[in-house]
Design a protein around this motif. Structure first.
Motif, PDB file in Angstrom:
ATOM      1  N   PHE A  47      20.352 -37.556   0.010  1.00 38.00           N
ATOM      2  CA  PHE A  47      20.059 -36.853  -0.831  1.00 38.00           C
ATOM      3  C   PHE A  47      21.359 -36.069  -1.276  1.00 38.00           C
ATOM      4  CE2 PHE A  47      18.490 -34.783   2.546  1.00 38.00           C
ATOM      5  CZ  PHE A  47      19.105 -33.468   2.515  1.00 38.00           C
ATOM      6  N   LEU A  48      22.620 -35.753  -0.079  1.00 35.60           N
ATOM      7  CA  LEU A  48      23.853 -34.948  -0.270  1.00 35.60           C
ATOM      8  C   LEU A  48      23.872 -35.513  -1.021  1.00 35.60           C
ATOM      9  CD1 LEU A  48      24.000 -34.404   4.099  1.00 35.60           C
ATOM     10  CD2 LEU A  48      23.313 -32.713   1.982  1.00 35.60           C
ATOM     11  N   SER A  49      24.794 -37.553  -1.102  1.00 35.40           N
ATOM     12  CA  SER A  49      25.451 -37.475  -2.278  1.00 35.40           C
ATOM     13  C   SER A  49      24.831 -37.891  -3.307  1.00 35.40           C
ATOM     14  CB  SER A  49      25.641 -38.981  -1.997  1.00 35.40           C
ATOM     15  OG  SER A  49      24.245 -39.964  -2.022  1.00 35.40           O
ATOM     16  N   GLU A  50      23.524 -37.192  -3.308  1.00 35.65           N
ATOM     17  CA  GLU A  50      23.125 -37.231  -5.271  1.00 35.65           C
ATOM     18  C   GLU A  50      23.903 -36.116  -5.895  1.00 35.65           C
ATOM     19  OE1 GLU A  50      19.129 -38.862  -4.685  1.00 35.65           O
ATOM     20  OE2 GLU A  50      19.799 -40.760  -4.480  1.00 35.65           O
ATOM     21  N   ALA A  51      23.467 -34.819  -4.678  1.00 31.09           N
ATOM     22  CA  ALA A  51      23.081 -33.501  -5.023  1.00 31.09           C
ATOM     23  C   ALA A  51      24.983 -32.951  -5.776  1.00 31.09           C
ATOM     24  CB  ALA A  51      23.105 -32.717  -4.194  1.00 31.09           C
ATOM     25  N   PRO A  52      24.240 -32.231  -7.277  1.00 30.94           N
ATOM     26  CA  PRO A  52      25.518 -32.190  -7.906  1.00 30.94           C
ATOM     27  C   PRO A  52      27.114 -31.269  -7.525  1.00 30.94           C
ATOM     28  CG  PRO A  52      23.639 -30.915  -8.974  1.00 30.94           C
ATOM     29  CD  PRO A  52      23.773 -31.638  -7.676  1.00 30.94           C
ATOM     30  N   ILE A  53      26.260 -30.273  -5.912  1.00 30.22           N
ATOM     31  CA  ILE A  53      27.122 -29.264  -5.362  1.00 30.22           C
ATOM     32  C   ILE A  53      26.405 -29.570  -4.311  1.00 30.22           C
ATOM     33  CG2 ILE A  53      27.497 -26.691  -5.475  1.00 30.22           C
ATOM     34  CD1 ILE A  53      27.577 -26.679  -8.154  1.00 30.22           C
ATOM     35  N   LEU A  54      26.601 -29.047  -3.031  1.00 26.30           N
ATOM     36  CA  LEU A  54      26.760 -28.756  -1.667  1.00 26.30           C
ATOM     37  C   LEU A  54      27.117 -27.179  -1.535  1.00 26.30           C
ATOM     38  CD1 LEU A  54      27.298 -32.230  -0.065  1.00 26.30           C
ATOM     39  CD2 LEU A  54      24.931 -31.275  -0.836  1.00 26.30           C
ATOM     40  N   TYR A  74      30.019 -22.381   1.977  1.00 27.48           N
ATOM     41  CA  TYR A  74      31.024 -23.113   0.994  1.00 27.48           C
ATOM     42  C   TYR A  74      30.469 -24.468   0.145  1.00 27.48           C
ATOM     43  CZ  TYR A  74      33.765 -21.540   5.842  1.00 27.48           C
ATOM     44  OH  TYR A  74      34.787 -21.034   6.612  1.00 27.48           O
ATOM     45  N   VAL A  75      31.398 -23.514  -0.855  1.00 28.44           N
ATOM     46  CA  VAL A  75      30.598 -24.047  -1.739  1.00 28.44           C
ATOM     47  C   VAL A  75      31.085 -25.578  -2.209  1.00 28.44           C
ATOM     48  CG1 VAL A  75      30.189 -24.256  -4.487  1.00 28.44           C
ATOM     49  CG2 VAL A  75      29.519 -22.312  -3.301  1.00 28.44           C
ATOM     50  N   VAL A  76      31.031 -27.390  -2.632  1.00 26.84           N
ATOM     51  CA  VAL A  76      31.448 -27.995  -1.593  1.00 26.84           C
ATOM     52  C   VAL A  76      31.019 -29.309  -3.968  1.00 26.84           C
ATOM     53  CG1 VAL A  76      32.243 -30.491  -1.507  1.00 26.84           C
ATOM     54  CG2 VAL A  76      31.454 -28.042   0.216  1.00 26.84           C
ATOM     55  N   LYS A  77      32.233 -28.927  -4.421  1.00 24.83           N
ATOM     56  CA  LYS A  77      31.957 -29.847  -5.885  1.00 24.83           C
ATOM     57  C   LYS A  77      32.685 -30.624  -5.886  1.00 24.83           C
ATOM     58  CE  LYS A  77      31.872 -25.134  -8.694  1.00 24.83           C
ATOM     59  NZ  LYS A  77      32.065 -24.466  -9.801  1.00 24.83           N
ATOM     60  N   PHE A  97      18.429 -33.744  -8.224  1.00 27.01           N
ATOM     61  CA  PHE A  97      18.216 -33.127  -8.847  1.00 27.01           C
ATOM     62  C   PHE A  97      19.013 -33.113  -9.797  1.00 27.01           C
ATOM     63  CE2 PHE A  97      19.537 -33.519  -3.710  1.00 27.01           C
ATOM     64  CZ  PHE A  97      19.513 -32.046  -3.743  1.00 27.01           C
ATOM     65  N   ARG A  98      19.417 -33.128 -10.886  1.00 21.32           N
ATOM     66  CA  ARG A  98      19.977 -32.724 -12.234  1.00 21.32           C
ATOM     67  C   ARG A  98      21.345 -32.905 -12.081  1.00 21.32           C
ATOM     68  NH1 ARG A  98      17.571 -27.802 -15.475  1.00 21.32           N
ATOM     69  NH2 ARG A  98      15.788 -27.342 -14.416  1.00 21.32           N
ATOM     70  N   SER A  99      22.055 -33.560 -12.986  1.00 22.14           N
ATOM     71  CA  SER A  99      23.339 -33.955 -13.089  1.00 22.14           C
ATOM     72  C   SER A  99      23.834 -32.307 -14.109  1.00 22.14           C
ATOM     73  CB  SER A  99      23.910 -35.544 -13.517  1.00 22.14           C
ATOM     74  OG  SER A  99      23.412 -35.307 -14.947  1.00 22.14           O
ATOM     75  N   GLY A 100      24.640 -32.483 -13.927  1.00 19.27           N
ATOM     76  CA  GLY A 100      25.785 -31.858 -14.428  1.00 19.27           C
ATOM     77  C   GLY A 100      26.014 -30.322 -13.771  1.00 19.27           C
ATOM     78  N   ASN A 101      27.053 -29.772 -14.274  1.00 23.65           N
ATOM     79  CA  ASN A 101      27.258 -28.446 -13.752  1.00 23.65           C
ATOM     80  C   ASN A 101      26.445 -26.634 -13.581  1.00 23.65           C
ATOM     81  OD1 ASN A 101      29.887 -29.178 -13.346  1.00 23.65           O
ATOM     82  ND2 ASN A 101      30.813 -28.431 -15.700  1.00 23.65           N
ATOM     83  N   ILE A 102      26.672 -25.960 -12.889  1.00 23.05           N
ATOM     84  CA  ILE A 102      25.717 -25.044 -12.392  1.00 23.05           C
ATOM     85  C   ILE A 102      26.705 -24.199 -12.400  1.00 23.05           C
ATOM     86  CG2 ILE A 102      25.029 -23.306 -10.675  1.00 23.05           C
ATOM     87  CD1 ILE A 102      24.072 -26.519  -9.260  1.00 23.05           C
ATOM     88  N   PRO A 103      26.956 -23.014 -13.609  1.00 25.52           N
ATOM     89  CA  PRO A 103      27.587 -21.984 -13.499  1.00 25.52           C
ATOM     90  C   PRO A 103      27.888 -21.407 -12.325  1.00 25.52           C
ATOM     91  CG  PRO A 103      26.096 -22.258 -15.521  1.00 25.52           C
ATOM     92  CD  PRO A 103      25.075 -23.084 -14.452  1.00 25.52           C
ATOM     93  N   ASP A 104      29.141 -21.319 -12.542  1.00 25.69           N
ATOM     94  CA  ASP A 104      29.689 -20.707 -11.721  1.00 25.69           C
ATOM     95  C   ASP A 104      28.869 -19.018 -11.206  1.00 25.69           C
ATOM     96  OD1 ASP A 104      31.506 -22.183 -10.344  1.00 25.69           O
ATOM     97  OD2 ASP A 104      33.106 -21.576 -11.912  1.00 25.69           O
TER      98      ASP A 104
END
Length: 103
Positions: free
Chosen positions: A72-79, A52-55, A20-27
Motif C-alpha cells: 500500500f505504501l507504493s500505491e499511495a499518491p502521497i505519504l 514530511y509529505v512525500v509526493k 487509494f485514489r490516484s491523483g493529486n491531493i490539494p496542498d
C-alpha cells in the motif's frame, strides 16, 4: 452530549485504508490535515514530531522498499512520514523524555 457522541462515533468507526485514489491531493488540504495532526496529544505534551509529505514517486518507492515492502505504501499518491526528535522531548524532560516520551 452531542459532542461526546460524535467523538465516540469517530473512534468507533475508524478504519485503516489500504486502497487509494490516484491523483493529486490539494496542498491546502494537506496543510489543513497536518495542522490538525500537530494538535494531537503526546507524552508530556512535547509534540516533538515533524511531518514530511512525500509526493515524489522515486522516494515513495524507496520508503516502500525500506518498510518491509508493504504494498500500500507504493500505491499511495502521497505519504506523510512522521518522525520524532528525541532531543526536543529530552530538552524538556531529560532522560525520561529521551527514553520514554518520544516513543
Amino acid at each position: 452530549m452531542v459532542k461526546t457522541w460524535n467523538f465516540q462515533k469517530v473512534i468507533m468507526t475508524r478504519r485503516s485504508v489500504r486502497n487509494f485514489r490516484s491523483g493529486n491531493i490539494p496542498d491546502d488540504k494537506m496543510r489543513e490535515l497536518i495542522k490538525a495532526a500537530t494538535y494531537a496529544l503526546s507524552a508530556g505534551n512535547c509534540q516533538s514530531w515533524h511531518f514530511y509529505v512525500v509526493k515524489d514517486s522515486g522516494i515513495r518507492k524507496r520508503v516502500y522498499a525500506e518498510a518491509c515492502r508493504q504494498e500500500f505504501l507504493s500505491e499511495a499518491p502521497i505519504l506523510i512520514i512522521v518522525c520524532i526528535d528525541e532531543n526536543e522531548s529530552a530538552d524538556r524532560y531529560g532522560e525520561r523524555g529521551r527514553a520514554l516520551y518520544h516513543i
